[in-house]
Design a protein around this motif. Structure first.
Motif, PDB file in Angstrom:
ATOM      1  N   THR A   5       0.839  -1.201   0.000  1.00 45.33           N
ATOM      2  CA  THR A   5       0.000   0.000   0.000  1.00 45.33           C
ATOM      3  C   THR A   5       0.872   1.248   0.000  1.00 45.33           C
ATOM      4  OG1 THR A   5      -1.679  -1.199   1.244  1.00 45.33           O
ATOM      5  CG2 THR A   5      -1.849   1.192   1.234  1.00 45.33           C
ATOM      6  N   LEU A   6       1.911   1.254   0.820  1.00 47.78           N
ATOM      7  CA  LEU A   6       2.796   2.400   0.914  1.00 47.78           C
ATOM      8  C   LEU A   6       3.478   2.687  -0.421  1.00 47.78           C
ATOM      9  CD1 LEU A   6       4.172   4.574   2.681  1.00 47.78           C
ATOM     10  CD2 LEU A   6       5.948   2.883   3.167  1.00 47.78           C
ATOM     11  N   VAL A   7       4.006   1.655  -1.048  1.00 49.19           N
ATOM     12  CA  VAL A   7       4.675   1.831  -2.340  1.00 49.19           C
ATOM     13  C   VAL A   7       3.697   2.361  -3.379  1.00 49.19           C
ATOM     14  CG1 VAL A   7       5.802   0.602  -4.239  1.00 49.19           C
ATOM     15  CG2 VAL A   7       6.456   0.105  -1.888  1.00 49.19           C
ATOM     16  N   ALA A   8       2.484   1.812  -3.391  1.00 49.00           N
ATOM     17  CA  ALA A   8       1.484   2.245  -4.374  1.00 49.00           C
ATOM     18  C   ALA A   8       1.177   3.733  -4.235  1.00 49.00           C
ATOM     19  CB  ALA A   8       0.203   1.426  -4.212  1.00 49.00           C
ATOM     20  N   TYR A   9       0.952   4.187  -3.006  1.00 49.42           N
ATOM     21  CA  TYR A   9       0.621   5.600  -2.815  1.00 49.42           C
ATOM     22  C   TYR A   9       1.829   6.516  -3.007  1.00 49.42           C
ATOM     23  CZ  TYR A   9      -4.166   4.623  -1.541  1.00 49.42           C
ATOM     24  OH  TYR A   9      -5.479   4.239  -1.584  1.00 49.42           O
ATOM     25  N   LEU A  10       3.024   6.048  -2.665  1.00 49.74           N
ATOM     26  CA  LEU A  10       4.223   6.855  -2.931  1.00 49.74           C
ATOM     27  C   LEU A  10       4.459   7.001  -4.436  1.00 49.74           C
ATOM     28  CD1 LEU A  10       6.726   5.637  -0.184  1.00 49.74           C
ATOM     29  CD2 LEU A  10       5.649   7.888  -0.370  1.00 49.74           C
ATOM     30  N   LEU A  11       4.270   5.923  -5.171  1.00 48.01           N
ATOM     31  CA  LEU A  11       4.393   6.016  -6.631  1.00 48.01           C
ATOM     32  C   LEU A  11       3.341   6.954  -7.202  1.00 48.01           C
ATOM     33  CD1 LEU A  11       5.186   2.330  -7.613  1.00 48.01           C
ATOM     34  CD2 LEU A  11       6.642   4.311  -8.012  1.00 48.01           C
ATOM     35  N   TRP A  12       2.123   6.870  -6.661  1.00 52.31           N
ATOM     36  CA  TRP A  12       1.066   7.766  -7.122  1.00 52.31           C
ATOM     37  C   TRP A  12       1.456   9.221  -6.847  1.00 52.31           C
ATOM     38  CZ3 TRP A  12      -1.844  11.156  -4.142  1.00 52.31           C
ATOM     39  CH2 TRP A  12      -2.841  11.837  -4.833  1.00 52.31           C
ATOM     40  N   TRP A  13       1.975   9.498  -5.666  1.00 54.20           N
ATOM     41  CA  TRP A  13       2.291  10.867  -5.270  1.00 54.20           C
ATOM     42  C   TRP A  13       3.432  11.455  -6.108  1.00 54.20           C
ATOM     43  CZ3 TRP A  13       0.044  14.629  -2.760  1.00 54.20           C
ATOM     44  CH2 TRP A  13       0.798  15.720  -2.348  1.00 54.20           C
ATOM     45  N   PHE A  14       4.512  10.668  -6.287  1.00 52.88           N
ATOM     46  CA  PHE A  14       5.691  11.209  -6.955  1.00 52.88           C
ATOM     47  C   PHE A  14       5.719  11.014  -8.468  1.00 52.88           C
ATOM     48  CE2 PHE A  14       7.247  10.659  -2.567  1.00 52.88           C
ATOM     49  CZ  PHE A  14       7.623  11.973  -2.318  1.00 52.88           C
ATOM     50  N   THR A  15       5.102   9.947  -8.971  1.00 56.55           N
ATOM     51  CA  THR A  15       5.148   9.700 -10.419  1.00 56.55           C
ATOM     52  C   THR A  15       3.762   9.492 -11.015  1.00 56.55           C
ATOM     53  OG1 THR A  15       5.389   7.313 -10.161  1.00 56.55           O
ATOM     54  CG2 THR A  15       7.425   8.629 -10.236  1.00 56.55           C
ATOM     55  N   GLY A  16       2.738   9.860 -10.278  1.00 59.47           N
ATOM     56  CA  GLY A  16       1.368   9.624 -10.720  1.00 59.47           C
ATOM     57  C   GLY A  16       1.014  10.324 -12.015  1.00 59.47           C
ATOM     58  N   PHE A  17       1.549  11.511 -12.233  1.00 57.40           N
ATOM     59  CA  PHE A  17       1.239  12.253 -13.457  1.00 57.40           C
ATOM     60  C   PHE A  17       1.785  11.548 -14.694  1.00 57.40           C
ATOM     61  CE2 PHE A  17       5.084  13.867 -11.561  1.00 57.40           C
ATOM     62  CZ  PHE A  17       5.979  13.903 -12.610  1.00 57.40           C
ATOM     63  N   TRP A  20      -6.572  12.475 -14.451  1.00 54.52           N
ATOM     64  CA  TRP A  20      -6.475  11.007 -14.454  1.00 54.52           C
ATOM     65  C   TRP A  20      -5.852  10.526 -13.141  1.00 54.52           C
ATOM     66  CZ3 TRP A  20      -4.241   8.329 -19.433  1.00 54.52           C
ATOM     67  CH2 TRP A  20      -4.559   6.968 -19.427  1.00 54.52           C
ATOM     68  N   MET A  21      -4.836  11.240 -12.690  1.00 51.80           N
ATOM     69  CA  MET A  21      -4.147  10.900 -11.444  1.00 51.80           C
ATOM     70  C   MET A  21      -5.103  11.045 -10.253  1.00 51.80           C
ATOM     71  SD  MET A  21      -0.745  12.814 -10.132  1.00 51.80           S
ATOM     72  CE  MET A  21      -0.375  12.916  -8.415  1.00 51.80           C
ATOM     73  N   LEU A  22      -5.915  12.081 -10.269  1.00 54.40           N
ATOM     74  CA  LEU A  22      -6.871  12.308  -9.193  1.00 54.40           C
ATOM     75  C   LEU A  22      -7.903  11.185  -9.121  1.00 54.40           C
ATOM     76  CD1 LEU A  22      -7.685  14.280  -6.987  1.00 54.40           C
ATOM     77  CD2 LEU A  22      -9.125  15.453  -8.658  1.00 54.40           C
ATOM     78  N   VAL A  23      -8.353  10.701 -10.264  1.00 50.90           N
ATOM     79  CA  VAL A  23      -9.297   9.581 -10.297  1.00 50.90           C
ATOM     80  C   VAL A  23      -8.612   8.317  -9.767  1.00 50.90           C
ATOM     81  CG1 VAL A  23     -10.608   8.074 -11.840  1.00 50.90           C
ATOM     82  CG2 VAL A  23     -10.690  10.553 -12.167  1.00 50.90           C
ATOM     83  N   ASP A  24      -7.369   8.112 -10.148  1.00 50.31           N
ATOM     84  CA  ASP A  24      -6.636   6.903  -9.755  1.00 50.31           C
ATOM     85  C   ASP A  24      -6.441   6.787  -8.246  1.00 50.31           C
ATOM     86  OD1 ASP A  24      -6.468   6.004 -12.317  1.00 50.31           O
ATOM     87  OD2 ASP A  24      -4.313   6.385 -12.564  1.00 50.31           O
ATOM     88  N   VAL A  25      -6.313   7.901  -7.551  1.00 52.34           N
ATOM     89  CA  VAL A  25      -6.078   7.821  -6.107  1.00 52.34           C
ATOM     90  C   VAL A  25      -7.227   7.099  -5.409  1.00 52.34           C
ATOM     91  CG1 VAL A  25      -7.082  10.032  -5.354  1.00 52.34           C
ATOM     92  CG2 VAL A  25      -5.159   9.053  -4.118  1.00 52.34           C
ATOM     93  N   PHE A  26      -8.420   7.201  -5.967  1.00 51.84           N
ATOM     94  CA  PHE A  26      -9.563   6.517  -5.381  1.00 51.84           C
ATOM     95  C   PHE A  26      -9.665   5.062  -5.844  1.00 51.84           C
ATOM     96  CE2 PHE A  26     -10.702  11.030  -5.392  1.00 51.84           C
ATOM     97  CZ  PHE A  26     -10.898  11.198  -4.039  1.00 51.84           C
ATOM     98  N   GLN A  27      -8.963   4.706  -6.893  1.00 51.80           N
ATOM     99  CA  GLN A  27      -8.992   3.343  -7.407  1.00 51.80           C
ATOM    100  C   GLN A  27      -7.889   2.462  -6.825  1.00 51.80           C
ATOM    101  OE1 GLN A  27      -8.821   3.841 -11.672  1.00 51.80           O
ATOM    102  NE2 GLN A  27     -11.052   3.792 -11.811  1.00 51.80           N
ATOM    103  N   ILE A  28      -6.872   3.056  -6.278  1.00 49.37           N
ATOM    104  CA  ILE A  28      -5.726   2.284  -5.783  1.00 49.37           C
ATOM    105  C   ILE A  28      -6.149   1.260  -4.733  1.00 49.37           C
ATOM    106  CG2 ILE A  28      -3.595   2.462  -4.420  1.00 49.37           C
ATOM    107  CD1 ILE A  28      -2.894   4.938  -6.042  1.00 49.37           C
ATOM    108  N   SER A  29      -7.037   1.629  -3.828  1.00 49.77           N
ATOM    109  CA  SER A  29      -7.443   0.668  -2.787  1.00 49.77           C
ATOM    110  C   SER A  29      -8.147  -0.543  -3.399  1.00 49.77           C
ATOM    111  CB  SER A  29      -8.324   1.334  -1.741  1.00 49.77           C
ATOM    112  OG  SER A  29      -9.532   1.780  -2.321  1.00 49.77           O
ATOM    113  N   SER A  30      -8.968  -0.336  -4.423  1.00 49.33           N
ATOM    114  CA  SER A  30      -9.623  -1.491  -5.058  1.00 49.33           C
ATOM    115  C   SER A  30      -8.606  -2.329  -5.832  1.00 49.33           C
ATOM    116  CB  SER A  30     -10.767  -1.040  -5.966  1.00 49.33           C
ATOM    117  OG  SER A  30     -10.282  -0.321  -7.064  1.00 49.33           O
ATOM    118  N   TRP A  31      -7.591  -1.707  -6.412  1.00 50.64           N
ATOM    119  CA  TRP A  31      -6.533  -2.453  -7.098  1.00 50.64           C
ATOM    120  C   TRP A  31      -5.750  -3.296  -6.102  1.00 50.64           C
ATOM    121  CZ3 TRP A  31      -4.357   2.255 -10.239  1.00 50.64           C
ATOM    122  CH2 TRP A  31      -5.250   2.583 -11.261  1.00 50.64           C
TER     123      TRP A  31
END
Length: 144
Positions: free
Chosen positions: A29-41, A79-90
């Protein structure tokens, strides 16, 4: 096959093994959200989840259109903003996939072990029958 049904076929020790395998092999979970934060765009989190096609699209959209008045950043930002809500389901889907794989592996190994045990006991029974024949009968059969 249904996960609950498959789990009911496992012993407590096998369930513990499934849980440890899921914990070891699941996405962090931590890696997923860190990747989203720093390279999500650029879709870094999508690469992590194996969504390569959309990740490449995100990367290309960003880099090819970033020079046109920041349009790439706006598009991929949404797209990145939408993905933040999808990460938990992934993450849940990945965990379920890892659990299914671990259960399948345990059941397959159990079936293989039972098959090989049956095969070896069959051969052991045949060997014991030969060993239990008295020597006088063996010699009389050999002379025929």
């Amino acid at each position: 096959m249904d996960s609950i049904y498959m789990k009911s076929k496992l012993s407590n020790q096998e369930l513990l093994l499934v849980n440890s395998e899921v914990e070891k092999n699941s996405k962090s979970t931590l890696v997923a959200y860190l990747l989203w934060w720093f390279t999500g765009f650029m879709g870094g989190h999508r690469y992590y989840f194996g969504k390569t096609g959309s990740a490449v699209a995100m990367t290309l959209i960003f880099w090819l259109t970033v020079w046109f008045f920041g349009l790439g950043f706006i598009i991929t930002g949404i797209w990145m903003l939408v993905d933040v809500f999808q990460i938990s389901s992934w993450l849940k889907a990945d965990q379920k996939e890892q659990e299914q794989a671990a259960i399948q592996e345990i059941l397959m190994r159990r079936d293989l072990q039972n098959t090989s045990d049956g095969y070896s006991s069959l051969h052991n029974d045949e060997d014991s029958n030969v060993e239990n024949v008295p020597d006088s009968e063996v010699s009389s059969e050999e002379s025929k």
